[in-house]
Design a protein around this motif. Structure first.
Motif, PDB file in Angstrom:
ATOM      1  N   SER A 136      72.066 105.621  29.896  1.00 30.82           N
ATOM      2  CA  SER A 136      73.462 105.036  30.686  1.00 30.82           C
ATOM      3  C   SER A 136      73.877 103.759  30.181  1.00 30.82           C
ATOM      4  O   SER A 136      74.900 103.504  29.739  1.00 30.82           O
ATOM      5  CB  SER A 136      73.412 105.440  31.867  1.00 30.82           C
ATOM      6  OG  SER A 136      74.713 105.123  32.648  1.00 30.82           O
ATOM      7  N   GLU A 137      73.058 102.916  30.489  1.00 27.37           N
ATOM      8  CA  GLU A 137      73.279 101.307  30.276  1.00 27.37           C
ATOM      9  C   GLU A 137      73.317 101.137  28.738  1.00 27.37           C
ATOM     10  O   GLU A 137      73.815  99.923  28.591  1.00 27.37           O
ATOM     11  CB  GLU A 137      71.787 100.657  30.817  1.00 27.37           C
ATOM     12  CG  GLU A 137      70.621 100.731  30.220  1.00 27.37           C
ATOM     13  CD  GLU A 137      69.936 101.772  30.974  1.00 27.37           C
ATOM     14  OE1 GLU A 137      68.545 101.903  30.381  1.00 27.37           O
ATOM     15  OE2 GLU A 137      70.339 102.713  31.327  1.00 27.37           O
ATOM     16  N   LYS A 138      72.757 101.672  27.833  1.00 27.32           N
ATOM     17  CA  LYS A 138      73.051 101.710  26.430  1.00 27.32           C
ATOM     18  C   LYS A 138      74.127 102.370  25.690  1.00 27.32           C
ATOM     19  O   LYS A 138      74.351 102.403  24.615  1.00 27.32           O
ATOM     20  CB  LYS A 138      71.696 101.356  25.773  1.00 27.32           C
ATOM     21  CG  LYS A 138      70.838 100.268  26.071  1.00 27.32           C
ATOM     22  CD  LYS A 138      69.381 100.327  25.620  1.00 27.32           C
ATOM     23  CE  LYS A 138      68.362  99.381  26.116  1.00 27.32           C
ATOM     24  NZ  LYS A 138      67.419  99.394  25.294  1.00 27.32           N
ATOM     25  N   ARG A 139      74.683 103.414  26.411  1.00 23.60           N
ATOM     26  CA  ARG A 139      75.542 104.441  25.866  1.00 23.60           C
ATOM     27  C   ARG A 139      76.814 104.021  25.141  1.00 23.60           C
ATOM     28  O   ARG A 139      77.078 104.442  24.160  1.00 23.60           O
ATOM     29  CB  ARG A 139      75.639 105.626  27.122  1.00 23.60           C
ATOM     30  CG  ARG A 139      75.793 106.893  26.166  1.00 23.60           C
ATOM     31  CD  ARG A 139      75.811 107.929  27.321  1.00 23.60           C
ATOM     32  NE  ARG A 139      74.342 108.143  27.684  1.00 23.60           N
ATOM     33  CZ  ARG A 139      73.956 108.618  28.830  1.00 23.60           C
ATOM     34  NH1 ARG A 139      74.726 109.116  29.627  1.00 23.60           N
ATOM     35  NH2 ARG A 139      72.943 108.731  29.125  1.00 23.60           N
ATOM     36  N   ALA A 140      77.401 103.323  25.847  1.00 25.60           N
ATOM     37  CA  ALA A 140      78.730 102.736  25.064  1.00 25.60           C
ATOM     38  C   ALA A 140      78.434 102.146  24.062  1.00 25.60           C
ATOM     39  O   ALA A 140      79.229 102.059  22.909  1.00 25.60           O
ATOM     40  CB  ALA A 140      79.484 101.696  26.222  1.00 25.60           C
ATOM     41  N   ARG A 141      77.267 101.254  23.899  1.00 30.29           N
ATOM     42  CA  ARG A 141      77.026 100.530  22.843  1.00 30.29           C
ATOM     43  C   ARG A 141      76.620 101.426  21.477  1.00 30.29           C
ATOM     44  O   ARG A 141      77.228 101.405  20.392  1.00 30.29           O
ATOM     45  CB  ARG A 141      76.085  99.407  22.885  1.00 30.29           C
ATOM     46  CG  ARG A 141      76.406  98.061  23.385  1.00 30.29           C
ATOM     47  CD  ARG A 141      75.339  97.205  23.780  1.00 30.29           C
ATOM     48  NE  ARG A 141      74.724  97.604  25.192  1.00 30.29           N
ATOM     49  CZ  ARG A 141      73.796  97.001  25.647  1.00 30.29           C
ATOM     50  NH1 ARG A 141      73.142  95.945  24.991  1.00 30.29           N
ATOM     51  NH2 ARG A 141      73.562  97.375  26.902  1.00 30.29           N
ATOM     52  N   ALA A 142      75.688 102.564  21.963  1.00 26.15           N
ATOM     53  CA  ALA A 142      75.423 103.471  20.998  1.00 26.15           C
ATOM     54  C   ALA A 142      76.594 104.516  20.320  1.00 26.15           C
ATOM     55  O   ALA A 142      76.719 104.316  19.174  1.00 26.15           O
ATOM     56  CB  ALA A 142      74.530 104.516  21.646  1.00 26.15           C
ATOM     57  N   LEU A 143      77.508 104.582  21.348  1.00 27.95           N
ATOM     58  CA  LEU A 143      78.564 105.334  20.906  1.00 27.95           C
ATOM     59  C   LEU A 143      79.736 104.514  20.133  1.00 27.95           C
ATOM     60  O   LEU A 143      80.447 104.852  19.204  1.00 27.95           O
ATOM     61  CB  LEU A 143      79.522 105.870  22.098  1.00 27.95           C
ATOM     62  CG  LEU A 143      78.874 107.134  22.732  1.00 27.95           C
ATOM     63  CD1 LEU A 143      79.419 107.514  24.268  1.00 27.95           C
ATOM     64  CD2 LEU A 143      79.205 108.086  21.903  1.00 27.95           C
ATOM     65  N   SER A 144      79.537 102.966  20.396  1.00 26.60           N
ATOM     66  CA  SER A 144      80.540 102.225  19.574  1.00 26.60           C
ATOM     67  C   SER A 144      79.915 102.034  18.353  1.00 26.60           C
ATOM     68  O   SER A 144      80.591 102.243  17.019  1.00 26.60           O
ATOM     69  CB  SER A 144      80.582 100.791  20.294  1.00 26.60           C
ATOM     70  OG  SER A 144      81.122 100.686  21.459  1.00 26.60           O
ATOM     71  N   ILE A 145      78.456 102.261  17.780  1.00 24.46           N
ATOM     72  CA  ILE A 145      77.932 102.146  16.714  1.00 24.46           C
ATOM     73  C   ILE A 145      78.326 103.381  16.049  1.00 24.46           C
ATOM     74  O   ILE A 145      78.649 103.138  14.674  1.00 24.46           O
ATOM     75  CB  ILE A 145      76.338 101.904  16.668  1.00 24.46           C
ATOM     76  CG1 ILE A 145      75.903 100.268  17.183  1.00 24.46           C
ATOM     77  CG2 ILE A 145      75.762 102.158  15.562  1.00 24.46           C
ATOM     78  CD1 ILE A 145      74.491 100.410  17.584  1.00 24.46           C
TER      79      ILE A 145
END
Length: 424
Positions: A136-145
Motif C-alpha cells: 500500500s505505502e508504495k502503490r501510488a509510486r508504482a502506479l506512477s511508474i
C-alpha cells in the motif's frame, strides 16, 4: 521496491513485472496517440472533417474500449490477468497495423473500433497486477511508474509517427507500430506471471467475486464516484488537447509536421514524466498522513493548470507557447498516481481489476469518447467566427472541464478516509 521474498516463488519479481507492464502501456499510448500526429495527412488523404477525425479519435475508440473493459476486467480477476493483457496487446496492435490499409472513413473507423476492443483488456488488469505486487505505502509510486507509459508512449507515437509520415507515408507509421506490438506480446507473457493469492471469502464462506457483489460495494462508495467523474471531466480536456494540439500547432502556429512532432513530443516527455512521477511521490507522502490528499493533490493541480494552458493556447509565438505548455502538461498528469492508487484501496484484492475497469468505463467513455469529439465539433462550429483559429478557441472554452474536475476531486477527499480498505 518489494523484496522477492514477499511474492510467491513462481511469480515474476515486482520490478520485472512493472517494467514489462510499462512497456506494454507505452505501446498502448503509441497506438492511441499516433492518430493525433497523423491527423493532418489522414484528413488530406481521406478528405475527412474535424468532426470525423473527432469520431475516429473519440467514440470509434472509446465505445468498445470503455464498455468491454468491464467484462474483461472481471475475466482477468477470475482467470489470469497476465494472459488477458497478452491477448489484448496482440489484438490492439494487429488492428493498429490495419489502420494503415484504410481507404476511407468507415474502414479506418472499424479498424479503430478493433484497437479499442484490444486495449479494453490492457489497463485494468495491469492496475490490479501492480496492486498485487506492491504494498500500500508504495502503490501510488508504482502506479506512477506504470503511468509513465502515457507520456512516453504518446511522445514516441508523436515523434516517430510524425517522422515516418513526413519522410515516407502515414500508412507505414501505423503498420510499423502495430507489428512491433504483436512481437512484444509473447515476450510479455513469458516474463510476467500472476502472483498466487487466496480468495477473500464472505461471512458465509463463499468467494466474493460475483460481479453483482462488486457493483453493490462500489454503489456505496461516494469517493469512487467523485474520483471517477472527476477523472472523466479532466480527461475530456486532457485527451482533447492531446489529440488536437498537433493540429493547432500546424494551423495557428504555422509548424510543419516534423516541427509539430518535436514540439509536442518534447512537452509530453518533459512535462508529462515530471507530472506523473511527482504525483506518485506526493500521493504516497501526503496520503500517508491524510487519505483525502489522494483527491486534494489532483484538485490543486487542475486549478493551477487552467490559466497556464489558457496563456499557451492564446500565445502568438510557438517558443513562448512551448514554455507555457510545459508546466500545465505536467500538472495535467499529477492525478494518475494518487487517484489510481485510491481506487485500488476502495475494494478488496480479488476484485481490483473489475473495480478498475468500472472506473475506466466512466473515465474513458466520457473522457475519450466525449472530449475529442466535443473539441472537434466545437471547432467546426466556430469556423464561421474564427476561421483557422477556431480550434484555438475550442480548446480555450474547454478549460472549464478542469475546473469541474477539481471540484469533484475535492468532494472525494472526505469520504476517502472513511471508505479506504487496508490490505489484508
Amino acid at each position: 521496491m518489494v523484496s522477492n521474498a514477499d511474492i510467491p516463488k513462481r511469480a515474476t519479481s515486482p520490478n520485472v513485472a512493472l517494467g514489462m507492464l510499462l512497456i506494454v502501456y507505452i505501446f498502448n499510448f503509441v497506438d492511441r496517440q499516433i492518430l493525433a500526429i497523423l491527423a493532418g495527412p489522414i484528413q488530406a488523404d481521406l478528405a475527412l472533417s474535424d468532426t470525423q477525425m473527432g469520431l475516429l479519435g473519440g467514440i470509434a475508440f472509446a465505445l468498445l474500449y470503455s464498455t468491454l473493459a468491464v467484462p474483461l476486467g472481471w475475466i482477468a480477476d477470475k482467470t489470469s490477468r497476465s494472459w488477458v493483457i497478452t491477448i489484448s496487446l496482440g489484438v490492439w496492435s494487429g488492428f493498429t497495423a490495419l489502420c494503415g490499409l484504410a481507404q476511407g472513413f468507415w474502414s479506418i473507423f472499424l479498424a479503430r473500433l478493433g484497437v479499442g476492443i484490444g486495449e479494453a483488456g490492457g489497463v485494468a488488469p495491469s492496475y490490479a497486477l501492480i496492486a498485487d505486487y506492491f504494498p500500500s505505502e508504495k502503490r501510488a509510486r508504482a502506479l506512477s511508474i506504470y503511468s509513465l507509459g502515457i507520456p512516453l508512449g504518446s511522445a514516441t507515437g508523436v515523434i516517430a509517427g510524425g517522422y515516418i509520415a513526413a519522410t515516407v507515408d502515414w500508412r507505414l507509421a501505423f503498420i510499423v507500430v502495430g507489428l512491433s506490438g504483436v512481437l512484444i506480446a509473447p515476450i510479455f507473457k513469458y516474463l510476467v506471471r500472476d502472483p498466487s493469492k487466496a480468495p477473500v471469502l464472505t461471512s458465509s464462506g463463499q468467494p466474493q467475486t460475483r460481479f453483482v457483489d462488486i457493483l453493490k460495494i462500489l454503489a456505496g462508495k461516494r469517493a469512487f464516484w467523485f474520483l471517477a467523474f472527476g477523472a472523466a471531466s479532466s480527461s475530456m480536456l486532457g485527451y482533447g488537447i492531446a489529440f488536437w494540439l498537433p493540429s493547432l500547432l500546424q494551423r495557428s502556429f504555422g509548424l510543419d509536421l516534423i516541427e509539430t512532432s518535436l514540439f509536442f513530443g518534447s512537452i509530453l516527455l518533459i512535462g508529462g514524466v515530471a507530472g506523473v512521477i511527482g504525483g506518485g511521490i506526493l500521493g504516497d507522502w501526503l496520503g500517508s498522513k491524510n487519505k483525502g490528499a489522494y483527491g486534494l493533490v489532483p484538485a490543486a493541480a487542475f486549478l493551477l493548470a487552467v490559466p497556464l494552458f489558457a496563456a499557451g493556447i492564446m500565445s502568438g509565438s510557438a517558443t513562448i507557447a512551448f514554455i507555457l505548455f510545459l508546466v500545465p502538461q505536467g500538472l495535467a498528469y499529477i492525478w494518475l498516481g494518487p487517484v489510481l492508487s485510491a481506487v485500488q484501496h476502495l475494494v478488496t484484492a480479488e476484485t481490483r481489476a473489475t473495480a478498475s475497469a468500472l472506473f475506466l468505463l466512466i473515465n474513458n467513455l466520457v473522457g475519450i469518447g466525449g472530449g475529442i469529439f466535443f473539441l472537434g465539433a466545437l471547432s467546426d462550429s466556430l469556423v464561421p467566427i474564427y476561421g483557422d483559429d477556431s480550434l484555438r478557441y475550442s480548446m480555450l472554452i474547454s478549460l472549464i472541464f478542469y475546473i469541474i474536475a477539481a471540484l469533484l476531486m475535492m468532494l472525494a477527499a472526505k469520504p476517502l478516509a472513511r471508505e479506504w480498505v487496508e490490505d489484508a
